[in-house]
Design an enzyme around this catalytic site. Structure first.
Site, PDB file in Angstrom:
ATOM      1  N   TYR A  73      11.526 -42.038   3.287  1.00 31.68           N
ATOM      2  CA  TYR A  73      12.064 -41.461   4.515  1.00 31.68           C
ATOM      3  C   TYR A  73      13.021 -42.435   5.194  1.00 31.68           C
ATOM      4  O   TYR A  73      14.032 -42.030   5.779  1.00 31.68           O
ATOM      5  CB  TYR A  73      10.932 -41.055   5.456  1.00 31.68           C
ATOM      6  CG  TYR A  73      10.001 -40.033   4.847  1.00 31.68           C
ATOM      7  CD1 TYR A  73      10.502 -38.824   4.349  1.00 31.68           C
ATOM      8  CD2 TYR A  73       8.638 -40.267   4.725  1.00 31.68           C
ATOM      9  CE1 TYR A  73       9.658 -37.890   3.775  1.00 31.68           C
ATOM     10  CE2 TYR A  73       7.786 -39.333   4.150  1.00 31.68           C
ATOM     11  CZ  TYR A  73       8.302 -38.150   3.672  1.00 31.68           C
ATOM     12  OH  TYR A  73       7.480 -37.230   3.088  1.00 31.68           O
ATOM     13  N   HIS A  88       6.446 -43.087  -0.683  1.00 26.69           N
ATOM     14  CA  HIS A  88       6.827 -41.915   0.117  1.00 26.69           C
ATOM     15  C   HIS A  88       7.330 -42.340   1.493  1.00 26.69           C
ATOM     16  O   HIS A  88       8.393 -41.880   1.951  1.00 26.69           O
ATOM     17  CB  HIS A  88       5.636 -40.979   0.297  1.00 26.69           C
ATOM     18  CG  HIS A  88       5.093 -40.442  -0.988  1.00 26.69           C
ATOM     19  ND1 HIS A  88       3.917 -39.703  -1.048  1.00 26.69           N
ATOM     20  CD2 HIS A  88       5.536 -40.523  -2.265  1.00 26.69           C
ATOM     21  CE1 HIS A  88       3.680 -39.363  -2.310  1.00 26.69           C
ATOM     22  NE2 HIS A  88       4.648 -39.850  -3.062  1.00 26.69           N
TER      23      HIS A  88
END
Length: 318
Positions: free
Chosen positions: A104, A100
């Site tokens: 980004y 995760h």
């Protein structure tokens, strides 16, 4: 007999939920490299400076919180495991939290220049409200009891992320940044399992406490939530006042704070329900597969196995 090293045996389970969660998580496996983020550049170039700033800052904040979870959170929880299988599940969660956080950066490298990325991380490292919640959660991970650490993890996964999730879900609902939105939906699907699983493990330990110990812990939990929410209000106004979204984001946050409490087996605190949340954003929480062509855009349909979207009843552990 001398001490021996015990091999993990998945055919002999103390807790069937460990295996069920492992299977759910491995079926949901994904990597950001399979999502064609560059297809969102045409949308991005049309964004106003203020809207770009909101996207950049919320993803900076999410990167920080996922870093806390992957580097400190799962390590803290692993110190209090009940079964070898639980450790395996937490290993999986830890890896996916790293995925995760890395996702980004993939978004930044697609949408932003090197100079812009440096500015985003400078803002992330210096933002008072963002650092407050990261330090608050991290302090519990390092100094809290086993049950307090599980509470911190659930609050992070099911509540604190959502001030950031609102933005990509909003744009996805308006057919903007569709591939960025796909990544967020994949992350949301993971977090749904993470929060409910760790909340379930909390409930096992909570039930073993005396009545007075339960009351004392519940008081600590609600005090922590009040404190985090007060900080989150300030963070939300700082992020969203310029685009006029703050009130709607706060409704979304209160709804998810209640979901976090429910994962812990506790009563909701706020009056907000799903009906109060912006329906465009609520629709984005649905993690069903997008109809993307495999050779052009890859939605979450490429995932291994036949994975069904999470629902509120999937992890009804009571």
């Amino acid at each position: 007999m001398e001490d021996y090293y015990q091999a993990i045996n998945w055919n002999e389970l103390e807790d069937q939920i460990d295996k069920a969660t492992w299977e759910k998580l491995t079926e949901q496996f994904w990597l950001d490299t399979r999502i064609p983020l560059s297809n969102d550049l045409s949308d991005w170039r049309k964004f106003t400076a203020e809207n770009k700033k909101v996207v950049e800052h919320v993803f900076g904040g999410l990167t920080l919180l996922d870093t806390v979870q992957s580097q400190d959170g799962m390590d803290a929880l692993m110190k209090d495991i009940r079964t070898q299988h639980e450790r395996a599940v937490l290993n999986n969660i830890q890896f996916m939290e790293s995925v995760h956080a890395k996702s980004y950066s993939s978004i930044f490298s697609t949408l932003n220049t090197t100079k812009e990325i440096e500015a985003i991380f400078k803002w992330t490292h210096s933002n008072t409200y963002l650092q407050y919640k990261a330090q608050k959660i991290n302090n519990i991970y390092h100094k809290g009891t086993p049950l307090e650490k599980k509470v911190a993890s659930v609050f992070l996964e099911t509540f604190l992320f959502y001030s950031g999730f609102y933005t990509p879900l909003y744009w996805l609902g308006h057919n903007k940044l569709a591939n960025v939105g796909e990544i967020i939906k994949l992350i949301l699907r993971d977090e749904s399992v993470h929060g409910t699983y760790i909340g379930y493990k909390f409930q096992i330990g909570f039930k073993k406490l005396t009545d007075s110990e339960q009351e004392s812990l519940k008081e600590w939990i609600y005090d922590l939530l009040y404190d985090l929410y007060a900080n989150e209000e300030k963070y939300t106004h700082q992020l969203y006042d310029a685009v006029g979204w703050s009130d709607k984001v706060l409704v979304f946050l209160r709804y998810n704070a209640n979901k976090a409490l429910m994962n812990l087996g506790l009563e909701p605190l706020f009056p907000d329900t799903a009906d109060d949340v912006d329906p465009v954003v609520m629709n984005g929480i649905s993690t069903s597969t997008s109809n993307h062509d495999f050779f052009s855009q890859v939605g979450n349909g490429y995932l291994l196995g036949n994975v069904e979207p999470m629902t509120d009843s999937d992890y009804d552990f009571k």
